[in-house]
Scaffold this active site. Sequence first.
Site, PDB file in Angstrom:
ATOM      1  N   CYS A   1      36.530  33.225   9.202  1.00 22.89           N
ATOM      2  CA  CYS A   1      36.410  34.182   8.111  1.00 22.89           C
ATOM      3  C   CYS A   1      37.398  33.777   7.014  1.00 22.89           C
ATOM      4  O   CYS A   1      38.443  33.199   7.281  1.00 22.89           O
ATOM      5  CB  CYS A   1      36.713  35.626   8.481  1.00 22.89           C
ATOM      6  SG  CYS A   1      35.699  36.272   9.800  1.00 22.89           S
TER       7      CYS A   1
ATOM      8  N   ARG B   1      34.750  28.566   6.111  1.00 27.74           N
ATOM      9  CA  ARG B   1      35.360  29.299   7.223  1.00 27.74           C
ATOM     10  C   ARG B   1      34.371  30.208   7.942  1.00 27.74           C
ATOM     11  O   ARG B   1      34.681  30.754   9.007  1.00 27.74           O
ATOM     12  CB  ARG B   1      36.528  30.135   6.718  1.00 27.74           C
ATOM     13  CG  ARG B   1      37.619  29.310   6.077  1.00 27.74           C
ATOM     14  CD  ARG B   1      38.686  30.199   5.504  1.00 27.74           C
ATOM     15  NE  ARG B   1      39.524  30.778   6.524  1.00 27.74           N
ATOM     16  CZ  ARG B   1      40.672  30.270   6.939  1.00 27.74           C
ATOM     17  NH1 ARG B   1      41.128  29.176   6.394  1.00 27.74           N
ATOM     18  NH2 ARG B   1      41.380  30.848   7.876  1.00 27.74           N
TER      19      ARG B   1
ATOM     20  N   TRP C   1      32.672  35.032   9.743  1.00 26.28           N
ATOM     21  CA  TRP C   1      32.194  34.344  10.934  1.00 26.28           C
ATOM     22  C   TRP C   1      32.288  35.398  12.038  1.00 26.28           C
ATOM     23  O   TRP C   1      33.389  35.794  12.439  1.00 26.28           O
ATOM     24  CB  TRP C   1      33.068  33.132  11.245  1.00 26.28           C
ATOM     25  CG  TRP C   1      32.563  32.321  12.385  1.00 26.28           C
ATOM     26  CD1 TRP C   1      31.566  31.394  12.361  1.00 26.28           C
ATOM     27  CD2 TRP C   1      33.030  32.354  13.736  1.00 26.28           C
ATOM     28  NE1 TRP C   1      31.383  30.850  13.609  1.00 26.28           N
ATOM     29  CE2 TRP C   1      32.267  31.425  14.478  1.00 26.28           C
ATOM     30  CE3 TRP C   1      34.013  33.078  14.400  1.00 26.28           C
ATOM     31  CZ2 TRP C   1      32.456  31.191  15.835  1.00 26.28           C
ATOM     32  CZ3 TRP C   1      34.206  32.856  15.760  1.00 26.28           C
ATOM     33  CH2 TRP C   1      33.430  31.918  16.459  1.00 26.28           C
TER      34      TRP C   1
ATOM     35  N   ASN D   1      40.522  38.602   8.754  1.00 27.55           N
ATOM     36  CA  ASN D   1      40.210  37.342   9.436  1.00 27.55           C
ATOM     37  C   ASN D   1      40.976  37.356  10.749  1.00 27.55           C
ATOM     38  O   ASN D   1      42.193  37.536  10.743  1.00 27.55           O
ATOM     39  CB  ASN D   1      40.680  36.175   8.542  1.00 27.55           C
ATOM     40  CG  ASN D   1      40.740  34.863   9.289  1.00 27.55           C
ATOM     41  OD1 ASN D   1      39.977  34.645  10.232  1.00 27.55           O
ATOM     42  ND2 ASN D   1      41.634  33.977   8.880  1.00 27.55           N
ATOM     43  N   GLY D   2      40.272  37.187  11.881  1.00 31.23           N
ATOM     44  CA  GLY D   2      40.953  37.164  13.178  1.00 31.23           C
ATOM     45  C   GLY D   2      40.315  38.142  14.147  1.00 31.23           C
ATOM     46  O   GLY D   2      39.151  38.532  13.972  1.00 31.23           O
TER      47      GLY D   2
ATOM     48  N   GLU E   1      32.061  11.972  20.831  1.00 25.39           N
ATOM     49  CA  GLU E   1      32.019  12.391  19.424  1.00 25.39           C
ATOM     50  C   GLU E   1      30.582  12.321  18.887  1.00 25.39           C
ATOM     51  O   GLU E   1      30.140  13.205  18.155  1.00 25.39           O
ATOM     52  CB  GLU E   1      32.976  11.516  18.606  1.00 25.39           C
ATOM     53  CG  GLU E   1      32.878  11.642  17.094  1.00 25.39           C
ATOM     54  CD  GLU E   1      33.199  13.016  16.550  1.00 25.39           C
ATOM     55  OE1 GLU E   1      33.530  13.916  17.332  1.00 25.39           O
ATOM     56  OE2 GLU E   1      33.072  13.208  15.325  1.00 25.39           O
TER      57      GLU E   1
ATOM     58  N   LYS F   1      28.545  15.475  17.438  1.00 21.07           N
ATOM     59  CA  LYS F   1      28.074  15.464  16.053  1.00 21.07           C
ATOM     60  C   LYS F   1      26.581  15.739  16.003  1.00 21.07           C
ATOM     61  O   LYS F   1      26.101  16.522  15.197  1.00 21.07           O
ATOM     62  CB  LYS F   1      28.407  14.100  15.440  1.00 21.07           C
ATOM     63  CG  LYS F   1      28.728  14.096  14.017  1.00 21.07           C
ATOM     64  CD  LYS F   1      30.194  14.182  13.689  1.00 21.07           C
ATOM     65  CE  LYS F   1      30.840  15.440  14.196  1.00 21.07           C
ATOM     66  NZ  LYS F   1      32.273  15.487  13.984  1.00 21.07           N
TER      67      LYS F   1
ATOM     68  N   GLU G   1      25.729  19.462  17.065  1.00 20.29           N
ATOM     69  CA  GLU G   1      26.181  20.560  16.202  1.00 20.29           C
ATOM     70  C   GLU G   1      25.405  20.646  14.893  1.00 20.29           C
ATOM     71  O   GLU G   1      25.280  21.727  14.335  1.00 20.29           O
ATOM     72  CB  GLU G   1      27.687  20.504  15.945  1.00 20.29           C
ATOM     73  CG  GLU G   1      28.158  19.416  15.028  1.00 20.29           C
ATOM     74  CD  GLU G   1      29.660  19.449  14.769  1.00 20.29           C
ATOM     75  OE1 GLU G   1      30.230  20.534  14.635  1.00 20.29           O
ATOM     76  OE2 GLU G   1      30.261  18.366  14.693  1.00 20.29           O
TER      77      GLU G   1
ATOM     78  N   HIS H   1      26.335   8.309  39.084  1.00 24.76           N
ATOM     79  CA  HIS H   1      26.836   9.398  39.928  1.00 24.76           C
ATOM     80  C   HIS H   1      26.122  10.721  39.625  1.00 24.76           C
ATOM     81  O   HIS H   1      26.633  11.786  39.942  1.00 24.76           O
ATOM     82  CB  HIS H   1      28.350   9.542  39.759  1.00 24.76           C
ATOM     83  CG  HIS H   1      29.087   8.316  40.182  1.00 24.76           C
ATOM     84  ND1 HIS H   1      29.197   7.922  41.501  1.00 24.76           N
ATOM     85  CD2 HIS H   1      29.687   7.335  39.454  1.00 24.76           C
ATOM     86  CE1 HIS H   1      29.864   6.782  41.569  1.00 24.76           C
ATOM     87  NE2 HIS H   1      30.162   6.398  40.339  1.00 24.76           N
TER      88      HIS H   1
ATOM     89  N   LYS I   1      34.354  26.283   9.936  1.00 24.61           N
ATOM     90  CA  LYS I   1      35.204  25.094   9.805  1.00 24.61           C
ATOM     91  C   LYS I   1      36.574  25.284  10.432  1.00 24.61           C
ATOM     92  O   LYS I   1      37.134  24.369  11.006  1.00 24.61           O
ATOM     93  CB  LYS I   1      35.343  24.772   8.311  1.00 24.61           C
ATOM     94  CG  LYS I   1      36.093  23.504   8.010  1.00 24.61           C
ATOM     95  CD  LYS I   1      35.244  22.296   8.305  1.00 24.61           C
ATOM     96  CE  LYS I   1      35.991  21.000   8.059  1.00 24.61           C
ATOM     97  NZ  LYS I   1      35.361  19.899   8.796  1.00 24.61           N
TER      98      LYS I   1
HETATM   99  C1  F6R Z   1      33.252  19.051  14.958  1.00 21.84           C
HETATM  100  C2  F6R Z   1      34.427  19.706  14.417  1.00 21.84           C
HETATM  101  C3  F6R Z   1      35.255  20.524  15.344  1.00 21.84           C
HETATM  102  C4  F6R Z   1      36.750  20.420  14.985  1.00 21.84           C
HETATM  103  C5  F6R Z   1      37.559  21.386  15.860  1.00 21.84           C
HETATM  104  C6  F6R Z   1      39.055  21.260  15.592  1.00 21.84           C
HETATM  105  O1  F6R Z   1      32.590  18.289  13.999  1.00 21.84           O
HETATM  106  O2  F6R Z   1      34.717  19.614  13.258  1.00 21.84           O
HETATM  107  O3  F6R Z   1      35.033  20.176  16.674  1.00 21.84           O
HETATM  108  O4  F6R Z   1      37.168  19.110  15.167  1.00 21.84           O
HETATM  109  O5  F6R Z   1      37.144  22.698  15.607  1.00 21.84           O
HETATM  110  O6  F6R Z   1      39.364  21.638  14.288  1.00 21.84           O
HETATM  111  P1  F6R Z   1      40.734  21.216  13.632  1.00 21.84           P
HETATM  112  O7  F6R Z   1      40.746  19.737  13.529  1.00 21.84           O
HETATM  113  O8  F6R Z   1      40.744  21.888  12.303  1.00 21.84           O
HETATM  114  O9  F6R Z   1      41.824  21.697  14.538  1.00 21.84           O
END
Ligand code: F6R
Length: 608
Positions: A2, A27, A74, A98-99, A480, A484, A487, A503, A603
Amino acid sequence: MCGIVGMVGQNQVAALLVDALKRLEYRGYDSAGIATISDGQLGRRRAEGKLVNLETRLKAEPLAGTVGIGHTRWATHGAPTERNAHPHFCNGVAVVHNGIIENFAPLRAELIAKGAEFHSQTDTEVVAQLLAAYRAEGLAPREAMQAMLSRVEGAYALAVLFEDQPEMILGARSGPPLAVGHGKGEMFLGSDAIALAPFTDKITYLDDGDWAVITPHSLEIYDQSGAPAERQSQITQGATYVVDKGNHRHFMEKEIHEQSEVISHTLSNYIDFAEGRVRLDSAQLDFTNLDRLAMSACGTAYYAGLIGKCWFERFARLPVEIDVASEFRYREMPLPGRMAALFISQSGETADTLASLRYCRDNKLAIGAVVNVRESTIAREADAVFPTLAGPEIGVASTKAFTCQLSVLAALAMVAGRQRGELPEAEERAMVQALIEAPRLFNEVIRKIEPQIEALSRDLARFKDVLYLGRGTSFAMALEGALKLKEISYIHAEAYAAGELKHGPIALIDENMPVIVIAPHDRHFEKTMSNMQEVAARGGQIVLITDEAGAAAAPLETMATIVLPVVNEIVTPILHALPVQLIAYHTAVFMGTDVDQPRNLAKSVTVE
Ligand code: F6R
């Protein structure tokens, strides 16, 4: 998660609040809303979904007022409906939050028992209800704020309006960040400095537990005990950042293409280009006599950490203990002997990473932080900050922050290797030279592989599941890649260490399962090729990401082979991030998903 903003001054604020919220939409984007006071009356507009819906609502029903607060949500408690959208009102009080208010359930029950009527399912509404109740008992705004703060538990950044105080906003923070912006005859509140960048670059960050009263000409800050507190203001870089997509369709595309530039910028902090060696003065942590290094992070940053672990162990012979932060913080891990801790975070605000940092700090470890946002809480609480200079990352899926994290970790592993006498000078020089050349290679590679990957992504978009395989640092890259892809395209993807295939996961292989094998021609190559043969023998469709030497030695026909240049092993993961990111991006574009703001995500993850 948020984003919250507040403004008080001489100008009409509705459009300005929306402008600031646009810069916070990363956010969360489940709903948005603003509230203002005009002619002594609180008014609000809220809308489900993205900010454009709120903008449309405001065009049809404008809102006047020179003081206001705003929110982009969010969802945590309660569905993302208009009813649950912030600001929440109660008898002349408006609140954005926010929180998470962790004790909202008993507070809500207590207030209902006293006759309160709730209008949403959110935890936030208890804040508005409590404030209104204290005001009804005759408390002044400051007293009501302090009384409310003494009752709520959890993580919060709050902005509050009182209808009878049209020149005042109250803010509070416990956990998530809150910045106060200083203007001329106007003042601002925001979840970060970027939100306030169009209005001011003079920022005061509230400390954890602080609350504040802002008017057009003043700022008062109080600490947790209610005592007046002094906090230094600073000039931030937020204002210099341009938050737009340039010529690109999406922020993610722009950020993938920016990597050459930002990696180069980041490396300049850690490498002495003239000397051709890492800069020892960049290591504010002394790795020399450590027995162990603890590392932690979340999501993509954690995968960067996994690659960092391989480097620290290989080049510095420094054992690394690494875990995702949501596990690390509760493991009660013993931290014996000479240890230091390193945390990795783009935002610098991730709640679990911050909690893990605090656990290590309470256990007296020296703390290093690899962060992208210099003014973030994690950066401020670390003993040594190792910045990634990626600039603001707006696409929710991390791309350029990841490769900058890798660049910093590579440099730190070399520093550690040098300090511990484990990295021969010639090897260090070769690695530094390779890192110096990496940004140029990025540009060349992107031009070469992007058309091929765009075509491949059309094929991949037909499948429901995708498997990624790799060994060593390529296993972390496989993780990764799977993250990617899932998501942003919503295609189910999993990653396995290639040796684990037999396995269990091999049972999944058939012609409907594309398998993306990440296998540069390194010391794991032959083994990974054997695993690839096992996949092919069962009808799996293989996409091979390798280098020129690997392509020449690969034994099989594939659905596609993406070929990168042969580089020093320290650069391999940084370069291999590119195809992994491009596959996810183009598949998602082809599927028509919301690439920059995928469903259910945000984010900055400031809740557990
Ligand atoms: C995936 C992504 C998330 C962040 C994770 C950590 O593409 O962006 O998995 O890497 O939420 O966020 P930070 O780096 O801000 O601690």
